[in-house]
Write an enzyme that holds these catalytic residues in place. Structure first.
Site, PDB file in Angstrom:
ATOM      1  N   TYR A 124      19.855  19.835  80.144  1.00 36.87           N
ATOM      2  CA  TYR A 124      19.374  19.763  81.530  1.00 36.87           C
ATOM      3  C   TYR A 124      20.377  18.971  82.350  1.00 36.87           C
ATOM      4  O   TYR A 124      20.701  17.825  82.016  1.00 36.87           O
ATOM      5  CB  TYR A 124      17.994  19.110  81.631  1.00 36.87           C
ATOM      6  CG  TYR A 124      17.527  19.132  83.066  1.00 36.87           C
ATOM      7  CD1 TYR A 124      17.063  20.318  83.625  1.00 36.87           C
ATOM      8  CD2 TYR A 124      17.629  18.008  83.877  1.00 36.87           C
ATOM      9  CE1 TYR A 124      16.684  20.378  84.961  1.00 36.87           C
ATOM     10  CE2 TYR A 124      17.249  18.059  85.212  1.00 36.87           C
ATOM     11  CZ  TYR A 124      16.783  19.244  85.757  1.00 36.87           C
ATOM     12  OH  TYR A 124      16.422  19.316  87.078  1.00 36.87           O
ATOM     13  N   GLN A 186       9.957  22.644  85.518  1.00 36.57           N
ATOM     14  CA  GLN A 186       9.918  24.048  85.091  1.00 36.57           C
ATOM     15  C   GLN A 186      11.084  24.412  84.182  1.00 36.57           C
ATOM     16  O   GLN A 186      10.959  25.274  83.299  1.00 36.57           O
ATOM     17  CB  GLN A 186       9.862  24.980  86.304  1.00 36.57           C
ATOM     18  CG  GLN A 186      11.028  24.910  87.261  1.00 36.57           C
ATOM     19  CD  GLN A 186      10.843  23.884  88.371  1.00 36.57           C
ATOM     20  OE1 GLN A 186      10.130  22.896  88.199  1.00 36.57           O
ATOM     21  NE2 GLN A 186      11.485  24.126  89.503  1.00 36.57           N
ATOM     22  N   ASN A 209      15.098  12.910  86.811  1.00 33.42           N
ATOM     23  CA  ASN A 209      14.191  11.964  87.461  1.00 33.42           C
ATOM     24  C   ASN A 209      12.973  11.712  86.576  1.00 33.42           C
ATOM     25  O   ASN A 209      12.898  12.180  85.448  1.00 33.42           O
ATOM     26  CB  ASN A 209      13.790  12.482  88.856  1.00 33.42           C
ATOM     27  CG  ASN A 209      13.067  13.825  88.784  1.00 33.42           C
ATOM     28  OD1 ASN A 209      12.494  14.191  87.756  1.00 33.42           O
ATOM     29  ND2 ASN A 209      13.096  14.565  89.871  1.00 33.42           N
ATOM     30  N   SER A 233      18.501   5.778  86.285  1.00 34.82           N
ATOM     31  CA  SER A 233      19.617   4.996  85.763  1.00 34.82           C
ATOM     32  C   SER A 233      19.475   3.513  86.075  1.00 34.82           C
ATOM     33  O   SER A 233      18.838   3.121  87.057  1.00 34.82           O
ATOM     34  CB  SER A 233      20.921   5.535  86.354  1.00 34.82           C
ATOM     35  OG  SER A 233      22.016   5.060  85.634  1.00 34.82           O
ATOM     36  N   GLN A 255      25.773   2.147  90.393  1.00 34.43           N
ATOM     37  CA  GLN A 255      24.527   2.604  89.798  1.00 34.43           C
ATOM     38  C   GLN A 255      23.440   2.769  90.856  1.00 34.43           C
ATOM     39  O   GLN A 255      22.625   3.684  90.771  1.00 34.43           O
ATOM     40  CB  GLN A 255      24.051   1.623  88.732  1.00 34.43           C
ATOM     41  CG  GLN A 255      24.785   1.734  87.420  1.00 34.43           C
ATOM     42  CD  GLN A 255      24.727   3.132  86.838  1.00 34.43           C
ATOM     43  OE1 GLN A 255      25.717   3.850  86.829  1.00 34.43           O
ATOM     44  NE2 GLN A 255      23.575   3.545  86.375  1.00 34.43           N
ATOM     45  N   HIS A 258      22.946   6.199  92.477  1.00 40.83           N
ATOM     46  CA  HIS A 258      22.403   7.311  91.695  1.00 40.83           C
ATOM     47  C   HIS A 258      21.088   7.812  92.276  1.00 40.83           C
ATOM     48  O   HIS A 258      20.838   9.016  92.323  1.00 40.83           O
ATOM     49  CB  HIS A 258      22.181   6.889  90.243  1.00 40.83           C
ATOM     50  CG  HIS A 258      23.307   7.246  89.338  1.00 40.83           C
ATOM     51  ND1 HIS A 258      23.677   8.537  89.089  1.00 40.83           N
ATOM     52  CD2 HIS A 258      24.146   6.466  88.610  1.00 40.83           C
ATOM     53  CE1 HIS A 258      24.710   8.549  88.253  1.00 40.83           C
ATOM     54  NE2 HIS A 258      25.008   7.311  87.951  1.00 40.83           N
ATOM     55  N   GLU A 322      20.323   0.022  79.994  1.00 43.89           N
ATOM     56  CA  GLU A 322      21.036   1.269  79.706  1.00 43.89           C
ATOM     57  C   GLU A 322      22.541   0.985  79.684  1.00 43.89           C
ATOM     58  O   GLU A 322      23.231   1.290  78.723  1.00 43.89           O
ATOM     59  CB  GLU A 322      20.702   2.313  80.766  1.00 43.89           C
ATOM     60  CG  GLU A 322      21.485   3.604  80.607  1.00 43.89           C
ATOM     61  CD  GLU A 322      21.346   4.527  81.814  1.00 43.89           C
ATOM     62  OE1 GLU A 322      21.636   5.724  81.657  1.00 43.89           O
ATOM     63  OE2 GLU A 322      20.970   4.056  82.905  1.00 43.89           O
ATOM     64  N   HIS A 323      23.041   0.426  80.767  1.00 46.50           N
ATOM     65  CA  HIS A 323      24.449   0.021  80.873  1.00 46.50           C
ATOM     66  C   HIS A 323      24.506  -1.504  80.968  1.00 46.50           C
ATOM     67  O   HIS A 323      23.757  -2.103  81.724  1.00 46.50           O
ATOM     68  CB  HIS A 323      25.106   0.596  82.132  1.00 46.50           C
ATOM     69  CG  HIS A 323      25.026   2.090  82.246  1.00 46.50           C
ATOM     70  ND1 HIS A 323      24.037   2.715  82.981  1.00 46.50           N
ATOM     71  CD2 HIS A 323      25.803   3.062  81.723  1.00 46.50           C
ATOM     72  CE1 HIS A 323      24.222   4.031  82.911  1.00 46.50           C
ATOM     73  NE2 HIS A 323      25.278   4.266  82.155  1.00 46.50           N
ATOM     74  N   ASP A 356      31.031   6.610  82.423  1.00 47.65           N
ATOM     75  CA  ASP A 356      30.380   7.759  83.054  1.00 47.65           C
ATOM     76  C   ASP A 356      31.265   9.001  83.019  1.00 47.65           C
ATOM     77  O   ASP A 356      30.754  10.119  83.017  1.00 47.65           O
ATOM     78  CB  ASP A 356      30.052   7.438  84.513  1.00 47.65           C
ATOM     79  CG  ASP A 356      28.633   6.904  84.674  1.00 47.65           C
ATOM     80  OD1 ASP A 356      27.918   6.801  83.674  1.00 47.65           O
ATOM     81  OD2 ASP A 356      28.254   6.584  85.819  1.00 47.65           O
ATOM     82  N   GLU A 410      -1.279   8.734  40.648  1.00 50.92           N
ATOM     83  CA  GLU A 410      -1.720   9.167  41.975  1.00 50.92           C
ATOM     84  C   GLU A 410      -2.775  10.273  41.902  1.00 50.92           C
ATOM     85  O   GLU A 410      -3.274  10.735  42.934  1.00 50.92           O
ATOM     86  CB  GLU A 410      -0.530   9.646  42.808  1.00 50.92           C
ATOM     87  CG  GLU A 410       0.387   8.514  43.246  1.00 50.92           C
ATOM     88  CD  GLU A 410       1.433   8.933  44.260  1.00 50.92           C
ATOM     89  OE1 GLU A 410       1.987   8.043  44.936  1.00 50.92           O
ATOM     90  OE2 GLU A 410       1.699  10.146  44.388  1.00 50.92           O
ATOM     91  N   HIS A 415       1.580  17.990  39.852  1.00 47.35           N
ATOM     92  CA  HIS A 415       2.908  17.367  39.920  1.00 47.35           C
ATOM     93  C   HIS A 415       3.374  16.979  38.520  1.00 47.35           C
ATOM     94  O   HIS A 415       4.529  17.198  38.143  1.00 47.35           O
ATOM     95  CB  HIS A 415       2.878  16.115  40.818  1.00 47.35           C
ATOM     96  CG  HIS A 415       2.907  16.406  42.278  1.00 47.35           C
ATOM     97  ND1 HIS A 415       1.894  17.054  42.932  1.00 47.35           N
ATOM     98  CD2 HIS A 415       3.857  16.124  43.219  1.00 47.35           C
ATOM     99  CE1 HIS A 415       2.193  17.153  44.209  1.00 47.35           C
ATOM    100  NE2 HIS A 415       3.388  16.602  44.415  1.00 47.35           N
TER     101      HIS A 415
END
Length: 427
Positions: A124, A186, A209, A233, A255, A258, A322-323, A356, A410, A415
């Site tokens: 994506y 979607q 997002n 971000s 950042q 973004h 994240e960063h 990046d 068991e 088995h």
């Protein structure tokens, strides 16, 4: 920016709160879209594209003609820059290849592990206010190195029903097999269920997002794996008096631009640095084309003063950025103790922008505190490990009795029998 001086540990969770909605705020909308896409396929994807992107499409798939035209609309300088980034990303991710692990655990018992590519992956790529063609490099390059056979890309079209030429050029360059003009919830639903046009994939990658983030999480309910729950971000900078205030401000703003829901934080043991960075942010902000977006993100951002390095380290690990940019005189103490961060950038001349685009590391990283338990995207993200074993007659004699005893304990007689029959055949 919000200035906070020496907050008490009991208040850290509030100080570090992210400006994000919870899954429950969004999932009803996501579930509704998923249900319609699962039932109706392509027609409903086109309806949502008309509703959210303002364009009516005859075909969801990008044509070969559109891809060819895109190459002619990209300047040679940008093509050269993309080539440099692609080379560095390939170099770093190829270095992550590992050999088969093979061992004889006991006499006659051979075990090994091999990695196989995930055959069908979906990427994506956001394409709204900023066409993130760099993310294609970060995802399609390792997918190709891993050996994925189908690489499906979804990205929203513009008002003319077109995809940004840099996205198309980069996707074609990196071996993407199919490109579709579908965005948002979607798109994730289309790759989750498959439609008349879009192939169902096994794993979905890519940022987006908060709606896309929740859509990816909902996709896991339908047996689809995801890279991570990556949302808006974020960046945290740790700086002392050895840092360059203008550099720090530029990183925070890089950042902030973004999106309005991005968050940037400066942690410092220097009040002078905090004031200097605040002034630089205001100065540099005025010159940004995306000033309105950056301003909203800055409203959610913090300048945090702490008195000592250990408090700073503990605060940063609690946030799990994240960063994480580190501009301090004593790097070692911070580097050895950082436990929670997606990617770390060290020194005054290592901007987050390098990661990046072109240093070679991957920029698809865990946000919203998920760096505490998730890795960023890497070569292994596009593979899965498979284990193998082969046991000869000597081996089954060596471990057979142990298996029988454990299975019997068991209460799993079948088995036990599977081993007993083999042992008796060797008498």
């Amino acid at each position: 920016m919000n200035k906070i001086f020496n907050p008490e540990k009991k208040d850290w969770s509030q100080v570090l709160k992210r400006p994000t909605q919870t899954v429950s705020d969004i999932e009803d909308v996501v579930n509704e879209v998923f249900a319609k896409v699962e039932k109706e396929g392509d027609p409903v994807l086109k309806q949502y594209t008309q509703k959210f992107d303002g364009v009516t499409l005859k075909s969801l798939q990008v044509s070969e003609v559109e891809i060819s035209e895109a190459a002619n609309r990209i300047g040679q300088e940008l093509k050269n820059a993309i080539a440099i980034a692609k080379k560095n990303i390939e170099t770093f991710h190829k270095a992550q290849e590992t050999n088969k692990v093979e061992v004889e655990t006991t006499k006659g018992v051979f075990c090994w592990q091999e990695k196989r590519p995930i055959q069908k992956v979906g990427l994506y790529i956001p394409g709204g206010s900023a066409p993130l063609f760099s993310t294609i490099l970060m995802l399609a390059v390792p997918a190709n190195i891993a050996g994925c056979t189908e690489i499906v890309l979804c990205t929203p079209p513009n008002k003319e029903g077109k995809v940004h030429p840099a996205i198309l050029y980069t996707a074609n360059l990196c071996g993407v097999t199919q490109i579709f003009k579908v965005g948002g919830i979607q798109a994730i639903a289309g790759m989750t269920f498959g439609t008349e046009s879009i192939s169902k994939v096994y794993k979905i990658f890519g940022p987006g997002n908060q709606y896309v983030t929740v859509a990816k999480q909902i996709a896991t309910k339908y047996g689809i794996s995801i890279d991570m729950p990556a949302g808006p971000s974020e960046l945290l900078v740790m700086a002392d008096d050895s840092a360059n205030a203008s550099f720090v401000a530029s990183d925070l703003l890089s950042q902030a631009e973004h999106g309005a829901d991005s968050q940037v934080i400066l942690v410092s043991t220097s009040k002078a640095m905090i004031h200097a960075v605040e002034e630089e942010v205001e100065k540099q902000l005025e010159k940004l084309p995306r000033k309105a977006i950056a301003e909203k993100a800055i409203e959610n951002s913090k300048l945090v003063f702490v008195t000592d390095s250990q408090s700073a380290i503990d605060l940063i690990n609690e946030y799990g950025p994240e960063h994480y940019i580190l501009c301090v005189e004593d790097e070692e103490i911070y580097l050895t103790q950082i436990m929670n961060a997606g990617s770390v950038f060290i020194g005054n001349y290592t901007p987050e922008s390098a990661g990046d685009y072109a240093s070679g590391t991957n920029h698809t990283l865990p946000t919203n505190g998920y760096a505490k338990q998730y890795s960023g995207v890497n070569l292994d993200s596009f593979k899965k490990s498979m284990t193998f074993q082969k046991i000869n007659t000597e081996g089954i004699k060596e471990i057979g009795r142990a298996i029988e005893l454990m299975a019997e304990a068991e209460g799993l007689q079948a088995h036990k029998n599977a081993v007993t029959l083999r042992l008796e055949s060797l008498k």
